[in-house]
Design an enzyme around this catalytic site. Structure first.
Site, mmCIF file in Angstrom:
data_model
loop_
_atom_site.group_PDB
_atom_site.id
_atom_site.type_symbol
_atom_site.label_atom_id
_atom_site.label_comp_id
_atom_site.label_asym_id
_atom_site.label_seq_id
_atom_site.Cartn_x
_atom_site.Cartn_y
_atom_site.Cartn_z
ATOM 1 N N ASP A 165 4.408 45.978 29.960
ATOM 2 C CA ASP A 165 5.411 46.180 28.917
ATOM 3 C C ASP A 165 4.931 45.629 27.581
ATOM 4 O O ASP A 165 4.191 44.642 27.536
ATOM 5 C CB ASP A 165 6.715 45.496 29.346
ATOM 6 C CG ASP A 165 7.897 45.960 28.522
ATOM 7 O OD1 ASP A 165 7.809 47.023 27.882
ATOM 8 O OD2 ASP A 165 8.921 45.247 28.515
ATOM 9 N N HIS B 86 -0.474 51.869 23.021
ATOM 10 C CA HIS B 86 -0.851 52.392 24.338
ATOM 11 C C HIS B 86 -2.376 52.466 24.469
ATOM 12 O O HIS B 86 -2.932 52.155 25.535
ATOM 13 C CB HIS B 86 -0.231 53.778 24.557
ATOM 14 C CG HIS B 86 1.264 53.746 24.669
ATOM 15 N ND1 HIS B 86 1.917 53.063 25.670
ATOM 16 C CD2 HIS B 86 2.234 54.317 23.903
ATOM 17 C CE1 HIS B 86 3.232 53.213 25.518
ATOM 18 N NE2 HIS B 86 3.443 53.960 24.459
ATOM 19 N N LEU C 88 -10.980 46.947 45.948
ATOM 20 C CA LEU C 88 -9.634 46.923 45.388
ATOM 21 C C LEU C 88 -8.977 48.297 45.444
ATOM 22 O O LEU C 88 -9.588 49.306 45.088
ATOM 23 C CB LEU C 88 -9.700 46.445 43.929
ATOM 24 C CG LEU C 88 -8.387 46.506 43.122
ATOM 25 C CD1 LEU C 88 -7.390 45.477 43.627
ATOM 26 C CD2 LEU C 88 -8.675 46.295 41.628
#
Length: 253
Positions: A21, A38, A132
């Site tokens: 956020d 962004h 991962l």
């Protein structure tokens, strides 16, 4: 001693989920367009993915775009979609180099066709990796996920494939987007908001929640280590008492 060196590598969360956020607010504070935030947030994604891979974290889920985000201004949504395609195309080789496998959860049908193609190709190209597991939550919301699960369970029951009396938590979880993933043990939200915003409502039932004022474009490995260190100070009881947890630990040791 660095923050990383202070981590107990035997008590790392197996699965970390992050609500990324603050991109828009970070950009606005600098007099820039929201899309600038962004774009800068991609650098944070790279750094945190690398940090989790280095530590040996099993899974990292990033809440990249919610179903509610479709209601944002068209120029911003289109810009995010183009950024998504470009980033995926550029990062696949790095994911393979670091043995990272890409997963995607959410309503893929809502994404533009070229985004869907890029995601499917990236998933296929990283499918053999064993390190991962990077989970991108795109066009995702927990209420949508739960509704889809209920619909599919109802359909299977109607078709005679499932006995409603046999719907256990284990059966229910098989109908969720995260069916093959462990529940997150640590959820991080950046930018000062203290809510989970329709994110993994079922899966976060016993996760430790960590909130930081740091905007996502400024979030780096050191911030990740701080969150994990905070997680490691907590006693995870799952409804039991501290005494029961201590007794179980003594038995195991």
């Amino acid at each position: 001693m660095s923050l990383k060196d202070q981590l107990d590598l035997q008590r790392l969360p197996r699965h970390i989920a992050i609500i990324m956020d603050g991109n828009g607010r970070w950009a606005k504070e600098r007099g820039q367009d929201r899309l600038y935030g962004h774009h800068q947030g991609v650098e944070s994604v790279r750094d945190i993915v690398e940090g989790c891979a280095e530590l040996g974290i099993g899974y990292l889920t990033l809440y990249a775009f919610s179903t509610e985000n479709w209601d944002r201004p068209v120029y911003e949504v289109n810009g995010i979609m183009e950024l998504l395609v470009t980033t995926i195309r550029n990062e696949v080789s790095t994911l393979n180099k670091n043995n990272i496998r890409l997963h995607v959860i959410g309503d893929m049908a809502m994404l533009p066709p070229h985004c869907q193609r890029e995601l499917e190709e990236a998933k296929e190209m990283t499918a053999a990796n064993t390190g991962l597991g990077l989970v991108m939550a795109l066009s995702y919301s927990a209420r949508w996920e739960i509704l889809q699960a209920v619909r599919n369970i109802a359909k299977d029951a109607k078709d005679g494939k499932l006995n409603p009396d046999e719907v256990t938590p284990e059966v229910w979880e098989k109908y969720l987007c995260t069916a093959k993933l462990p529940d997150p043990e640590l959820m991080i939200r950046t930018s000062g908001e203290h809510r989970i915003s329709n994110f993994l409502l079922y899966q976060l039932a016993y996760a430790e929640l960590y909130f930081t004022n740091t905007r996502w474009p400024d979030f780096r490995k050191e911030n990740l280590y701080e969150a994990i260190l905070n997680y490691q100070t907590r006693e995870r009881r799952f409804g039991k008492t501290s005494e029961q947890i201590q007794q179980n630990e003594e038995i195991v040791s």
